[in-house]
Design an enzyme around this catalytic site. Structure first.
Site, PDB file in Angstrom:
ATOM      1  N   GLU A 157       0.954  -1.240  -0.012  1.00  0.00           N
ATOM      2  CA  GLU A 157       0.169  -0.112  -0.064  1.00  0.00           C
ATOM      3  C   GLU A 157       0.944   1.265  -0.131  1.00  0.00           C
ATOM      4  O   GLU A 157       0.836   2.108   0.964  1.00  0.00           O
ATOM      5  CB  GLU A 157      -0.878   0.021   1.145  1.00  0.00           C
ATOM      6  CG  GLU A 157      -1.928  -1.263   1.135  1.00  0.00           C
ATOM      7  CD  GLU A 157      -3.066  -1.460   2.242  1.00  0.00           C
ATOM      8  OE1 GLU A 157      -2.642  -0.876   3.300  1.00  0.00           O
ATOM      9  OE2 GLU A 157      -4.147  -1.871   1.940  1.00  0.00           O
ATOM     10  N   GLU A 215     -22.589 -11.562   9.986  1.00  0.00           N
ATOM     11  CA  GLU A 215     -22.336 -11.976   8.510  1.00  0.00           C
ATOM     12  C   GLU A 215     -23.433 -12.145   7.793  1.00  0.00           C
ATOM     13  O   GLU A 215     -23.497 -11.864   6.704  1.00  0.00           O
ATOM     14  CB  GLU A 215     -21.609 -13.369   8.920  1.00  0.00           C
ATOM     15  CG  GLU A 215     -21.214 -14.112   7.608  1.00  0.00           C
ATOM     16  CD  GLU A 215     -20.720 -15.268   7.878  1.00  0.00           C
ATOM     17  OE1 GLU A 215     -20.840 -15.848   8.940  1.00  0.00           O
ATOM     18  OE2 GLU A 215     -19.922 -15.910   6.984  1.00  0.00           O
ATOM     19  N   ASP A 221      -7.983  -9.333   3.911  1.00  0.00           N
ATOM     20  CA  ASP A 221      -7.796  -8.425   4.907  1.00  0.00           C
ATOM     21  C   ASP A 221      -8.857  -8.231   5.975  1.00  0.00           C
ATOM     22  O   ASP A 221      -9.718  -7.384   5.601  1.00  0.00           O
ATOM     23  CB  ASP A 221      -7.813  -6.850   4.065  1.00  0.00           C
ATOM     24  CG  ASP A 221      -7.519  -5.723   4.958  1.00  0.00           C
ATOM     25  OD1 ASP A 221      -7.095  -5.969   5.934  1.00  0.00           O
ATOM     26  OD2 ASP A 221      -7.601  -4.569   4.307  1.00  0.00           O
ATOM     27  N   GLU A 250     -12.622  -3.080  11.784  1.00  0.00           N
ATOM     28  CA  GLU A 250     -12.546  -2.285  10.636  1.00  0.00           C
ATOM     29  C   GLU A 250     -13.765  -2.623   9.842  1.00  0.00           C
ATOM     30  O   GLU A 250     -14.433  -1.805   9.228  1.00  0.00           O
ATOM     31  CB  GLU A 250     -11.173  -2.295  10.024  1.00  0.00           C
ATOM     32  CG  GLU A 250     -10.986  -1.753   8.529  1.00  0.00           C
ATOM     33  CD  GLU A 250      -9.799  -1.738   7.860  1.00  0.00           C
ATOM     34  OE1 GLU A 250      -8.873  -2.217   8.618  1.00  0.00           O
ATOM     35  OE2 GLU A 250      -9.821  -1.217   6.896  1.00  0.00           O
TER      36      GLU A 250
HETATM   37  C1  GCV Z   1      -2.585   0.085   8.563  1.00  0.00           C
HETATM   38  C2  GCV Z   1      -6.008  -2.015   5.512  1.00  0.00           C
HETATM   39  C3  GCV Z   1      -6.510  -0.968   6.174  1.00  0.00           C
HETATM   40  C4  GCV Z   1      -5.299   0.008   6.286  1.00  0.00           C
HETATM   41  C5  GCV Z   1      -4.365  -0.861   7.139  1.00  0.00           C
HETATM   42  C6  GCV Z   1      -3.837  -2.072   6.087  1.00  0.00           C
HETATM   43  C7  GCV Z   1      -2.770  -2.787   6.858  1.00  0.00           C
HETATM   44  O1  GCV Z   1      -5.583  -1.918   4.173  1.00  0.00           O
HETATM   45  O2  GCV Z   1      -7.526  -0.373   5.502  1.00  0.00           O
HETATM   46  O3  GCV Z   1      -5.833   0.969   7.145  1.00  0.00           O
HETATM   47  O4  GCV Z   1      -3.202   0.091   7.094  1.00  0.00           O
HETATM   48  O5  GCV Z   1      -4.813  -2.798   6.068  1.00  0.00           O
HETATM   49  O6  GCV Z   1      -2.880  -3.811   7.615  1.00  0.00           O
HETATM   50  O7  GCV Z   1      -1.455  -2.448   6.758  1.00  0.00           O
END
Ligand code: GCV
Length: 615
Positions: A242, A449, A321, A349
């Site tokens: 990322e 879920e 993720d 999240e």
């Molecule tokens: C810390 C996902 C999350 C990001 C996070 C990333 C990671 O993409 O949305 O906020 O960044 O995971 O675990 O590095």
């Protein structure tokens, strides 16, 4: 305004705070044991006996109580384990206990400006305005909370290292050392997230891991850092992920990048946690030849056996993720000669932002069962803590932190038993009330879920924020997160005839996942692209199952709301819990209607029961 002192998390049975003068694990264990005795109606005595070092402990029954012996900090874990058992009325487990994992880490995604990435419980507990800023008594209480469930490492800064967090290795090292000193008596060591390109902040023009100047930069850095914090657990790194810098930029592998850092910190006993969350986040959605879940295995499997002994590859539990349901990552089966950590996420999240209920122990049971025949050497979990008075935003979210400690100590933990202990350590309920809350919490993940993304499909959340429905929100984006729904079918074919993802699993799992008739139904759309008329095992069509789940999920949310309203929740939790529950009901209705309408519009199939779907 209530303060954190009024929210004891799961420490209601413990005395207010551990006095400042108690400054070693042995002294704290003796204090907890003595205050337990003072408050105990049966006046049971706990004798604590310190013996050397280490995490293990032994509990033995004596004439007037119990004796806990163990190393430092094991003596502390043993004392807490015993007091927990006594307070909850469980049978005391005599004999020796040692943890399933020696590294049991909590990862703060705290930024130094005080924000917390994916934080849902207020601002950082220890950073504000670009520096350390905390309530010392609260940090001691944090240490006690973590120690009480055996968590032994805290990574204090976000894996996305934003300025000025680089200064933690430099002129802010002294402040980091002061912070480490507060947690040390509780057996907690710090970990720091580091930026792979940090040498470029000083004099260097690049950070090629094979460049001798880069290596010596990190060696000097390690010498400085460990002389300030001699028991620092190590560095955590997010590289080539990322948009973070990493060795690939220099044509080097992740083994070369990780080993360079690992060599620098090895003389001090430092561990290098290297995250395996690496994928193409600039994908063209038109390109069906790339399938994001394949990425990590493709990168790391060929590097198996090439990492230094002090490198631990930190792997998110699933290949995507932290989704509501994913298969366990195939890397757990493909890295025999590499130390692995499983990364969990307590911060909700994708699982309801600590507004919607989502108790994680049942999910973790499934994950640890899935990898019972392979090795995992450590665990890490993204923290759900913040400066909110109750620590976790939703008071029930504290269960996930408590339970994480329990699973990190004993990977064979029973989810219901863990939830029950937490309830007993947090509330004063009758048996019937306790059962009621247990039922709500134990099924909360299934309910969530049902009304969100169906059958392992993933990613139907609103982009960016990750709360609320948006079935096509990520469909034409760069992140490799597609469901490819059309009027005939939904899902991605990940069998050998499709993207081939399933081939990354050992035969035993592969043969199950690749067959739509044998694949666990809850993962069906993770592995397969299926027509809406596909027959589920109970004879319903796939589309009917999607509709049914969404209607049921909403109804079950209402049921959870009624159950919570009927509970005598303590005054300071009640409003918080019921307000969030009302928001969850709204969210569940929104998800139900948006997802059902989405599929109805595509498929044209009516609901068998004629319920409201919006054309
Ligand atoms: C810390 C996902 C999350 C990001 C996070 C990333 C990671 O993409 O949305 O906020 O960044 O995971 O675990 O590095």
């Amino acid at each position: 305004m209530r303060t954190w002192r009024e929210y004891p998390a799961w420490l209601k049975g413990f005395s207010g705070e551990v006095p400042e003068e108690r400054n070693t694990p042995e002294e704290i264990a003796a204090f907890e044991a003595a205050t337990f005795h003072d408050r105990d109606k049966e006046r049971r005595k706990i004798r604590v006996q310190a013996e050397g070092a280490g995490d293990a402990f032994r509990i033995v029954k004596t004439g007037d109580g119990y004796c806990v012996s163990g190393g430092s900090p094991g003596i502390l874990y043993g004392t807490y384990a015993l007091i927990r058992q006594l307070l909850t009325g469980e049978d005391v487990r005599e004999g020796e206990s040692r943890p399933s994992f020696s590294l049991r880490m909590l990862d703060g995604w705290d930024n130094m400006d005080g924000s917390v990435e994916r934080g849902y419980s207020g601002r950082s507990l220890w950073f504000e305005n670009g520096r350390f800023s905390y309530d010392r008594a609260r940090i001691r209480q944090l240490g006690r909370m973590l120690a009480s469930v055996g968590i032994n490492v805290l990574c204090i800064n976000n894996v996305n290292v934003h300025a000025p967090a680089q200064r933690l290795l430099d002129d802010m090292l002294g402040e980091a050392a002061d912070f480490a000193a507060i947690l040390r008596p509780f057996g907690i060591r710090l970990m720091l997230s580091v930026d792979f390109s940090q040498p470029m902040e000083s004099s260097l023009s690049g950070c090629d891991p094979l460049d001798p100047e880069v290596r010596s930069w990190w060696e000097r850095c390690a010498e400085r850092v460990w002389s300030a914090i001699p028991d620092l657990a190590g560095f955590l790194v997010k590289a080539d992920s990322e948009h973070r810098p990493g060795p690939n930029e220099y044509g080097r592998t992740h083994a070369e990048g990780a080993n360079m850092l690992a060599d620098a910190i090895a003389p001090y006993g430092g561990m290098l946690l290297w995250r395996a969350f690496v994928y193409n986040c600039m994908q063209d959605w038109r390109d069906t030849s790339v399938d994001r879940p394949c990425a990590a295995y493709e990168i790391y499997h060929p590097l198996d056996g090439m990492f230094r002994d002090n490198v631990i590859l930190q792997v998110k539990y699933g290949p995507y993720d932290f989704q509501v349901r994913e298969p366990v990552s195939p890397l757990f089966f493909g890295m025999d000669r590499t130390a692995l950590a499983m990364e969990l996420q307590l911060a909700q999240e994708y699982t309801g932002h600590q507004i919607d209920l989502f108790s994680m122990p049942p999910m973790w049971r499934e994950l640890f069962d899935a990898i019972c025949e392979t090795h995992v050497d450590a665990v890490a979990a993204v923290s759900n803590l913040g400066r909110d008075a109750n620590w976790t935003g939703h008071p029930f979210a504290a269960l996930n932190l408590f339970a994480y400690g329990c699973f990190a100590w004993d990977r064979d933990s029973d989810p219901a038993a863990v939830i029950r202990s937490w309830i007993r350590l947090t509330y004063d309920f009758t048996e019937e009330e306790e059962e009621q809350l247990l039922r709500v919490l134990a099924k909360s993940r299934d309910v969530y879920e049902k009304y969100t993304s169906p059958l392992g499909l993933c990613w139907m959340v609103k982009p960016g924020v990750h709360y609320g429905p948006s079935p096509y929100g990520y469909e034409f984006d760069l992140w490799g997160t597609y469901n490819r729904a059309d009027r005939n079918a939904v899902g991605i074919d990940r069998t050998a005839q499709g993207t081939g993802y399933v081939l990354q699993y050992p035969e035993k799992l592969r043969s199950v996942y690749e067959d739509p008739e044998r694949c666990p139904e809850k993962l069906l759309l993770f592995f397969h692209r299926l027509p809406y008329s596909f027959r589920m095992r109970d004879g319903r069509t796939l589309i009917q199952r999607i509709y049914d789940d969404h209607f049921e999920g909403y109804e079950e949310t209402l049921g959870m709301q009624r159950a919570l309203e009927a509970l005598p929740l303590p005054e300071n939790d009640r409003d918080e819990i019921l307000t969030r529950m009302a928001a969850q009901v709204k969210n569940a209705a929104e998800w139900r209607d948006v997802v059902n309408t989405f599929f109805f519009r595509f498929s044209g199939f009516a609901d068998r029961d004629g319920r409201d779907i919006y054309p």
